[in-house]
Design a protein around this motif. Structure first.
Motif, PDB file in Angstrom:
ATOM      1  N   UNK A 110       0.854  -1.193   0.000  1.00 50.66           N
ATOM      2  CA  UNK A 110       0.000   0.000   0.000  1.00 50.66           C
ATOM      3  C   UNK A 110       0.886   1.238   0.000  1.00 50.66           C
ATOM      4  N   UNK A 111       0.578   2.157  -0.921  1.00 54.50           N
ATOM      5  CA  UNK A 111       1.267   3.453  -0.921  1.00 54.50           C
ATOM      6  C   UNK A 111       0.206   4.534  -0.909  1.00 54.50           C
ATOM      7  N   UNK A 112       0.281   5.450   0.061  1.00 52.64           N
ATOM      8  CA  UNK A 112      -0.735   6.495   0.178  1.00 52.64           C
ATOM      9  C   UNK A 112      -0.060   7.837   0.395  1.00 52.64           C
ATOM     10  N   UNK A 113      -0.516   8.822  -0.377  1.00 54.64           N
ATOM     11  CA  UNK A 113      -0.063  10.190  -0.209  1.00 54.64           C
ATOM     12  C   UNK A 113      -1.283  11.085  -0.048  1.00 54.64           C
ATOM     13  N   UNK A 114      -1.080  12.373  -0.086  1.00 53.64           N
ATOM     14  CA  UNK A 114      -2.169  13.322   0.112  1.00 53.64           C
ATOM     15  C   UNK A 114      -3.244  13.180  -0.958  1.00 53.64           C
ATOM     16  N   UNK A 115      -2.831  12.893  -2.185  1.00 49.62           N
ATOM     17  CA  UNK A 115      -3.796  12.888  -3.282  1.00 49.62           C
ATOM     18  C   UNK A 115      -3.848  11.578  -4.062  1.00 49.62           C
ATOM     19  N   UNK A 116      -3.201  10.530  -3.567  1.00 50.98           N
ATOM     20  CA  UNK A 116      -3.176   9.270  -4.328  1.00 50.98           C
ATOM     21  C   UNK A 116      -3.092   8.077  -3.382  1.00 50.98           C
ATOM     22  N   UNK A 117      -3.748   6.997  -3.793  1.00 50.37           N
ATOM     23  CA  UNK A 117      -3.655   5.721  -3.087  1.00 50.37           C
ATOM     24  C   UNK A 117      -3.372   4.634  -4.109  1.00 50.37           C
ATOM     25  N   UNK A 118      -2.266   3.916  -3.907  1.00 45.30           N
ATOM     26  CA  UNK A 118      -1.903   2.808  -4.794  1.00 45.30           C
ATOM     27  C   UNK A 118      -1.948   1.518  -3.998  1.00 45.30           C
ATOM     28  N   UNK A 119      -2.649   0.526  -4.533  1.00 48.36           N
ATOM     29  CA  UNK A 119      -2.754  -0.783  -3.893  1.00 48.36           C
ATOM     30  C   UNK A 119      -2.245  -1.836  -4.867  1.00 48.36           C
ATOM     31  N   UNK A 120      -1.214  -2.552  -4.485  1.00 55.94           N
ATOM     32  CA  UNK A 120      -0.651  -3.619  -5.317  1.00 55.94           C
ATOM     33  C   UNK A 120      -1.083  -4.968  -4.784  1.00 55.94           C
ATOM     34  N   UNK A 121      -1.437  -5.861  -5.712  1.00 56.31           N
ATOM     35  CA  UNK A 121      -1.903  -7.193  -5.355  1.00 56.31           C
ATOM     36  C   UNK A 121      -1.137  -8.234  -6.162  1.00 56.31           C
ATOM     37  N   UNK A 122      -0.401  -9.105  -5.476  1.00 56.14           N
ATOM     38  CA  UNK A 122       0.169 -10.300  -6.099  1.00 56.14           C
ATOM     39  C   UNK A 122      -0.741 -11.454  -5.703  1.00 56.14           C
ATOM     40  N   UNK A 123      -1.223 -12.184  -6.699  1.00 49.54           N
ATOM     41  CA  UNK A 123      -2.298 -13.143  -6.462  1.00 49.54           C
ATOM     42  C   UNK A 123      -1.753 -14.534  -6.146  1.00 49.54           C
ATOM     43  N   UNK A 124      -2.155 -15.054  -5.010  1.00 53.59           N
ATOM     44  CA  UNK A 124      -1.914 -16.448  -4.631  1.00 53.59           C
ATOM     45  C   UNK A 124      -3.103 -16.900  -3.795  1.00 53.59           C
ATOM     46  N   UNK A 125      -3.033 -18.090  -3.240  1.00 56.66           N
ATOM     47  CA  UNK A 125      -4.167 -18.622  -2.473  1.00 56.66           C
ATOM     48  C   UNK A 125      -4.490 -17.746  -1.260  1.00 56.66           C
ATOM     49  N   UNK A 126      -3.448 -17.179  -0.629  1.00 57.14           N
ATOM     50  CA  UNK A 126      -3.679 -16.322   0.537  1.00 57.14           C
ATOM     51  C   UNK A 126      -4.395 -15.033   0.146  1.00 57.14           C
ATOM     52  N   UNK A 127      -4.028 -14.483  -1.012  1.00 58.04           N
ATOM     53  CA  UNK A 127      -4.700 -13.266  -1.494  1.00 58.04           C
ATOM     54  C   UNK A 127      -6.171 -13.545  -1.731  1.00 58.04           C
ATOM     55  N   UNK A 128      -6.460 -14.665  -2.375  1.00 61.64           N
ATOM     56  CA  UNK A 128      -7.858 -15.006  -2.665  1.00 61.64           C
ATOM     57  C   UNK A 128      -8.636 -15.227  -1.368  1.00 61.64           C
ATOM     58  N   UNK A 129      -8.014 -15.859  -0.411  1.00 63.11           N
ATOM     59  CA  UNK A 129      -8.679 -16.080   0.877  1.00 63.11           C
ATOM     60  C   UNK A 129      -8.972 -14.746   1.555  1.00 63.11           C
TER      61      UNK A 129
END
Length: 552
Positions: free
Chosen positions: A278-297
């Motif tokens: 997760x990267x968050x600043x005053x005017x932006x939020x970026x969310x990165x997702x690497x997909x595996x079984x834990x992510x899906x859960x």
């Protein structure tokens, strides 16, 4: 939801007054007419260009858009200024269908009601229903106009489908208009909740249009939630193994005194709980997702195991991209009774959007070399994209009463995919355990393969002002026979070789040398029934000439 009958009592597009479709026979207990209710069996509208098949889908989309405008209460002020409950397109009609009221009861036949909606010109629509088994009971009227002072939708909302979903592979703008209006309503509905600081959960309207951007959300929701056996057809036909990674880019724009996502913080927190980084600043939020079984859960846990709740979250985020559209343009679209809105709604620059995906990568198998590669989703062909759209839409609707309006979904399919399209969706829905009583699917098509996958009573051929089932049993019938019966093309080959055959037949065939010349000219043609018949004619003529020579 199961459609019964649609009658237009005024002109609509190329469909004229008194146009009527009887989708199925009325329910009679223990009668064979209801066998199809619990199996996947789509309706297919076929016919020549301009026959009006797409108008049927457009009429239904417009009807439900207008009904939603009548029954919902969270309509934004800009919309209410121009909405007229007594005026719609089409402006006079009768619509009948079966549905289980949305009051938290099981979706079973015994809980079904038969709904009748009637609208006269310049009058408010009326809704009536009959409980199962639909006989010896008077029609029960239902309030269809929402009380502006109420905090609940009109009673008729219970008797409308939970979802009406539109999709057009051919960019059918007329079909998309009521859905575009709905998106503008959704944004203004959210904005009013933001400005007035009251709780916002999800859009009130049931209309959803699946375009390219929304289809990304459909695909992602399915791969994060569905079991492997449900997704197996996607792997078999498209060789797509899984989602690899994606990024959610959120621009935190300011609307008045609020940040645009202030009313959506619980959902944003759910996404953060699933994110790899997760990267968050005053005017932006970026969310990165690497997909595996834990992510899906994590997604299943944070979205209550509900695939549609995740899709709804993406839908709201996409809706917020309409923030840059001026009120004057929205007013023009709301008032539009024409056929086109193209060019009226500007496309915002990426920095003006609230949400978009980045680095959306999938894992794909190259079967000839058995190599696995990571590709950007946009690198898929048009046909692959359309296959994913259509499949994903159907799979996402488990436990929702829905009407699906798919306009020529097979446009970019190769012949093999066209021949497998219906059976592939059927197999995936069965693997997902879908309740087919809850869904009706309407498809327009120019493909004889699609028609061959549909039962005769579910195929409607439009010609002139008539609509009828084909004279032949379409299910499993040869595409050549369907092409002749439904699409009025008697030849099995295209026009240029047909002209070549006509030119060969026009040659002088009065000597054996001329016959041999004609046979050599015909050898440039590929194999077809028409070529076989041509050679038969030439051989008969050759035999006749040889017999004459023998007699001499």
């Amino acid at each position: 939801m199961k459609l019964l009958r649609l009658k237009l009592n005024t002109d609509f597009g190329s469909l004229k007054e008194n146009f009527q479709i009887n989708f199925r026979l009325p329910f009679i207990e223990k009668d064979a007419a209801v066998i199809d209710w619990d199996e996947f069996s789509p309706f297919c509208f076929a016919g020549l260009n301009g026959s009006g098949k797409s108008n049927v889908l457009e009429a239904l989309a417009n009807i439900f858009y207008h009904l939603e405008g009548c029954v919902n209460i969270k309509q934004p002020e800009n919309f209410k200024t121009f909405f007229e409950g007594h005026n719609s397109r089409p402006d006079a009609y009768e619509l009948e269908y079966y549905i289980v009221p949305n009051i938290g009861i099981p979706y079973e036949l015994e809980n079904t009601v038969k709904v009748l909606i009637k609208k006269e010109i310049n009058e408010l629509p009326e809704l009536f229903y009959k409980p199962y088994p639909f006989t010896d009971i008077e029609d029960i009227p239902v309030t269809i106009l929402a009380n502006k002072k109420s905090i609940f939708p009109a009673e008729a909302k219970k008797y409308l489908p939970e979802l009406v979903i539109g999709y057009s592979s051919g960019e059918n703008e007329i079909l998309s208009i009521p859905f575009l209006k709905t998106r503008l309503i959704h944004y203004d509905e959210y904005l009013e909740a933001l400005v007035r600081n009251y709780e916002y959960k999800e859009p009130e309207s049931n209309m959803i249009y699946i375009d390219y951007e929304m289809s990304q959300a459909v695909l992602l929701s399915n791969f994060l939630f569905q079991k492997k056996e449900v997704l197996k057809p996607i792997n078999d036909h498209l060789n797509i193994i899984d989602i690899v990674r994606f990024r959610m880019n959120l621009n935190l724009h300011i609307e008045g005194e609020h940040r645009i996502l202030d009313q959506f913080q619980d959902t944003i927190l759910a996404f953060k709980n699933c994110a790899t980084a997760v990267f968050e600043s005053k005017d932006k939020l970026l969310l990165d997702f690497w997909i595996n079984d834990d992510t899906k859960a994590a997604f299943r846990e944070n979205f209550n195991g509900d695939i549609f709740k995740l899709f709804r979250a993406f839908q709201v985020l996409y809706t917020l991209n309409y923030r840059t559209i001026p009120s004057s343009i929205k007013s023009d679209v709301y008032q539009s009774k024409g056929f086109y809105t193209d060019g009226k709604v500007p496309v915002p620059a990426p920095e003006d959007n609230v949400f978009f995906f980045l680095d959306y990568r999938i894992q794909k198998l190259r079967r000839e070399t058995n190599e696995v590669s990571n590709l950007l989703l946009k690198n898929l062909s048009d046909g692959e994209q359309q296959f994913l759209h259509s499949m994903g839409i159907c799979l996402m609707l488990k436990s929702r009463s829905a009407l699906l309006l798919l306009d020529e979904p097979e446009t970019h399919f190769n012949p093999d995919w066209r021949s497998k399209f219906i059976s592939t969706i059927k197999g995936s829905l069965e693997a997902a355990g879908n309740n087919n009583l809850m869904m009706d699917l309407l498809i327009t098509s120019h493909s004889p393969f699609i028609v061959s996958d549909c039962k005769r009573e579910k195929v409607f051929v439009l010609e002139g002002q008539s609509v009828s089932n084909p004279k032949i049993n379409t299910f499993g019938t040869s595409v050549n026979i369907i092409t002749e019966e439904v699409f009025k093309k008697k030849e099995s080959i295209s026009d240029l070789p047909i002209k070549e055959i006509a030119d060969i037949k026009a040659l002088p065939l009065d000597t054996l040398e001329h016959i041999e010349y004609a046979k050599n000219a015909a050898r440039i043609l590929g194999e077809s029934v028409e070529k076989v018949l041509l050679f038969r004619e030439l051989l008969l003529k050759e035999k006749e000439l040889r017999n004459n020579d023998t007699k001499l």
